[in-house]
Design a protein around this motif. Structure first.
Motif, mmCIF file in Angstrom:
data_model
loop_
_atom_site.group_PDB
_atom_site.id
_atom_site.type_symbol
_atom_site.label_atom_id
_atom_site.label_comp_id
_atom_site.label_asym_id
_atom_site.label_seq_id
_atom_site.Cartn_x
_atom_site.Cartn_y
_atom_site.Cartn_z
ATOM 1 N N ALA A 118 32.811 13.654 -59.316
ATOM 2 C CA ALA A 118 32.138 12.386 -59.617
ATOM 3 C C ALA A 118 33.131 11.227 -59.557
ATOM 4 N N LYS A 119 34.332 11.439 -60.077
ATOM 5 C CA LYS A 119 35.356 10.391 -60.050
ATOM 6 C C LYS A 119 35.814 10.096 -58.622
ATOM 7 N N GLU A 120 35.773 11.118 -57.772
ATOM 8 C CA GLU A 120 36.180 10.944 -56.374
ATOM 9 C C GLU A 120 35.049 10.383 -55.515
ATOM 10 N N ASN A 121 33.879 10.159 -56.136
ATOM 11 C CA ASN A 121 32.691 9.703 -55.394
ATOM 12 C C ASN A 121 32.342 10.655 -54.248
ATOM 13 N N SER A 122 32.482 11.941 -54.530
ATOM 14 C CA SER A 122 32.245 12.965 -53.505
ATOM 15 C C SER A 122 30.901 13.654 -53.665
ATOM 16 N N ILE A 123 30.065 13.168 -54.578
ATOM 17 C CA ILE A 123 28.758 13.778 -54.810
ATOM 18 C C ILE A 123 27.680 12.984 -54.076
ATOM 19 N N ILE A 124 26.877 13.684 -53.299
ATOM 20 C CA ILE A 124 25.789 13.069 -52.545
ATOM 21 C C ILE A 124 24.479 13.736 -52.955
ATOM 22 N N ILE A 125 23.517 12.933 -53.346
ATOM 23 C CA ILE A 125 22.192 13.453 -53.702
ATOM 24 C C ILE A 125 21.256 13.193 -52.525
ATOM 25 N N VAL A 126 20.668 14.248 -52.004
ATOM 26 C CA VAL A 126 19.788 14.126 -50.846
ATOM 27 C C VAL A 126 18.430 14.740 -51.191
ATOM 28 N N GLU A 127 17.386 14.184 -50.597
ATOM 29 C CA GLU A 127 16.052 14.744 -50.834
ATOM 30 C C GLU A 127 16.023 16.201 -50.374
ATOM 31 N N ASP A 128 15.067 16.954 -50.874
ATOM 32 C CA ASP A 128 14.988 18.379 -50.555
ATOM 33 C C ASP A 128 14.942 18.598 -49.042
ATOM 34 N N ILE A 129 15.817 19.497 -48.590
ATOM 35 C CA ILE A 129 15.918 19.786 -47.161
ATOM 36 C C ILE A 129 14.899 20.866 -46.806
ATOM 37 N N LYS A 130 13.974 20.512 -45.931
ATOM 38 C CA LYS A 130 12.939 21.452 -45.512
ATOM 39 C C LYS A 130 13.016 21.637 -44.004
ATOM 40 N N LYS A 154 35.359 20.068 -45.937
ATOM 41 C CA LYS A 154 34.542 21.158 -46.456
ATOM 42 C C LYS A 154 33.384 20.594 -47.278
ATOM 43 N N THR A 155 32.217 21.198 -47.092
ATOM 44 C CA THR A 155 31.015 20.717 -47.765
ATOM 45 C C THR A 155 30.313 21.871 -48.469
ATOM 46 N N LEU A 156 29.899 21.627 -49.703
ATOM 47 C CA LEU A 156 29.124 22.617 -50.455
ATOM 48 C C LEU A 156 27.738 22.047 -50.712
ATOM 49 N N VAL A 157 26.719 22.751 -50.216
ATOM 50 C CA VAL A 157 25.330 22.331 -50.398
ATOM 51 C C VAL A 157 24.741 23.114 -51.572
ATOM 52 N N VAL A 158 24.285 22.398 -52.581
ATOM 53 C CA VAL A 158 23.742 23.026 -53.789
ATOM 54 C C VAL A 158 22.225 22.919 -53.775
ATOM 55 N N LEU A 159 21.563 24.075 -53.826
ATOM 56 C CA LEU A 159 20.101 24.145 -53.766
ATOM 57 C C LEU A 159 19.546 24.634 -55.102
ATOM 58 N N PRO A 160 18.286 24.321 -55.415
ATOM 59 C CA PRO A 160 17.699 24.819 -56.664
ATOM 60 C C PRO A 160 17.409 26.318 -56.597
ATOM 61 N N GLU A 161 17.122 26.802 -55.403
ATOM 62 C CA GLU A 161 16.864 28.228 -55.195
ATOM 63 C C GLU A 161 17.200 28.578 -53.750
ATOM 64 N N TYR A 162 17.310 29.859 -53.483
ATOM 65 C CA TYR A 162 17.714 30.297 -52.147
ATOM 66 C C TYR A 162 16.680 29.888 -51.099
ATOM 67 N N ASN A 163 17.180 29.311 -50.005
ATOM 68 C CA ASN A 163 16.325 28.901 -48.897
ATOM 69 C C ASN A 163 16.839 29.567 -47.626
ATOM 70 N N GLU A 199 17.716 16.997 -54.308
ATOM 71 C CA GLU A 199 17.048 16.272 -55.398
ATOM 72 C C GLU A 199 16.512 17.215 -56.472
ATOM 73 N N SER A 200 15.882 18.308 -56.053
ATOM 74 C CA SER A 200 15.325 19.250 -57.030
ATOM 75 C C SER A 200 16.414 19.899 -57.876
ATOM 76 N N ALA A 201 17.553 20.199 -57.247
ATOM 77 C CA ALA A 201 18.664 20.799 -57.988
ATOM 78 C C ALA A 201 19.264 19.789 -58.963
ATOM 79 N N ALA A 202 19.393 18.530 -58.535
ATOM 80 C CA ALA A 202 19.986 17.495 -59.390
ATOM 81 C C ALA A 202 19.108 17.210 -60.600
ATOM 82 N N LYS A 203 17.790 17.315 -60.445
ATOM 83 C CA LYS A 203 16.879 17.015 -61.552
ATOM 84 C C LYS A 203 17.003 18.034 -62.686
#
Length: 215
Positions: A118-130, A154-163, A199-203
């Motif tokens: 968060a301090k590095e401004n490296s967090i991106i919130i994106v709408e649910d990827i479908k 390097k990028t880590l994508v965080v999802l609410p559940e496995y897709n 977005e769903s994971a962030a909520k």
């Protein structure tokens, strides 16, 4: 901490999300982060290394020559570690490298890692990827729209559940990985340059603890 929610084209949707300061705004504990990363990397080691001792190598057990009267040094059998093909002295044996870490310490480490990003401004919130089907090129396009250079970062994508479609789309991109929010760990967070949270994971971070348990 308030962040804009972007769409898959990289544009603002007009929606924002307020991430809790007690998770994304604490003073990072670097030592605890180190311990959590050390534990994770240690757990990846198989610990199956093994060498043969003089009791396990091939070779006769007879004494090479009599003890006295030859003018030479005293010798045992051919499996002596001093001879070629002999056993190994104090060699490695199979063992685990697991390090015990308390649950509270792990939680502090994870919170500290999220605060670092968060301090590095490296967090991106994106709408649910479908995705209708697995498409690596399409997923690369989404990351490009988010101004993420997959060639060098390097990028880590965080999802609410496995897709399945998302996972199959990104698995061929060497610098991109994905995880579900419940499985994310300190090492994965710190090993990434960008943390893309849907977005769903962030909520889930904004929900009451009771709601999270019930879900």
């Amino acid at each position: 901490m308030q962040l804009d929610i972007l769409n898959i084209e990289g544009k603002k949707t007009g929606r924002t999300i307020e991430l809790p300061e007690e998770i994304f705004g604490v003073e990072p504990n670097n030592h605890v982060i180190y311990l959590a990363v050390k534990q994770y990397l240690a757990a990846q080691r198989q610990g199956t290394h093994k060498v043969k001792t003089r009791a396990e190598v091939k070779g006769a057990s007879r004494k090479l020559h009599k003890q006295k009267g030859t003018g030479g040094s005293r010798k045992g059998n051919i499996r002596n570690p001093l001879y070629k093909g002999g056993g190994t002295i104090f060699g490695p044996k199979p063992h685990g490298y697991d390090i015990k870490l308390n649950r509270k310490v792990k939680d502090v480490a994870k919170i500290s890692a999220l605060s670092v990003k968060a301090k590095e401004n490296s967090i991106i919130i994106v709408e649910d990827i479908k995705l209708d089907a697995p498409k690596t090129k399409q997923f690369e396009g989404i990351l490009k729209n988010l101004n993420i250079n997959v060639a060098g970062k390097k990028t880590l994508v965080v999802l609410p559940e496995y897709n399945d479609n998302v996972y199959l789309s990104l698995r061929n991109i060497p610098t991109v990985d994905s995880t579900v929010l419940s499985d994310v760990n300190t090492y994965e967070i710190m090993n990434s340059n960008y943390l893309v949270i849907t977005e769903s994971a962030a909520k889930i971070f904004t929900e009451e603890p009771a709601d999270i348990v019930e879900a």
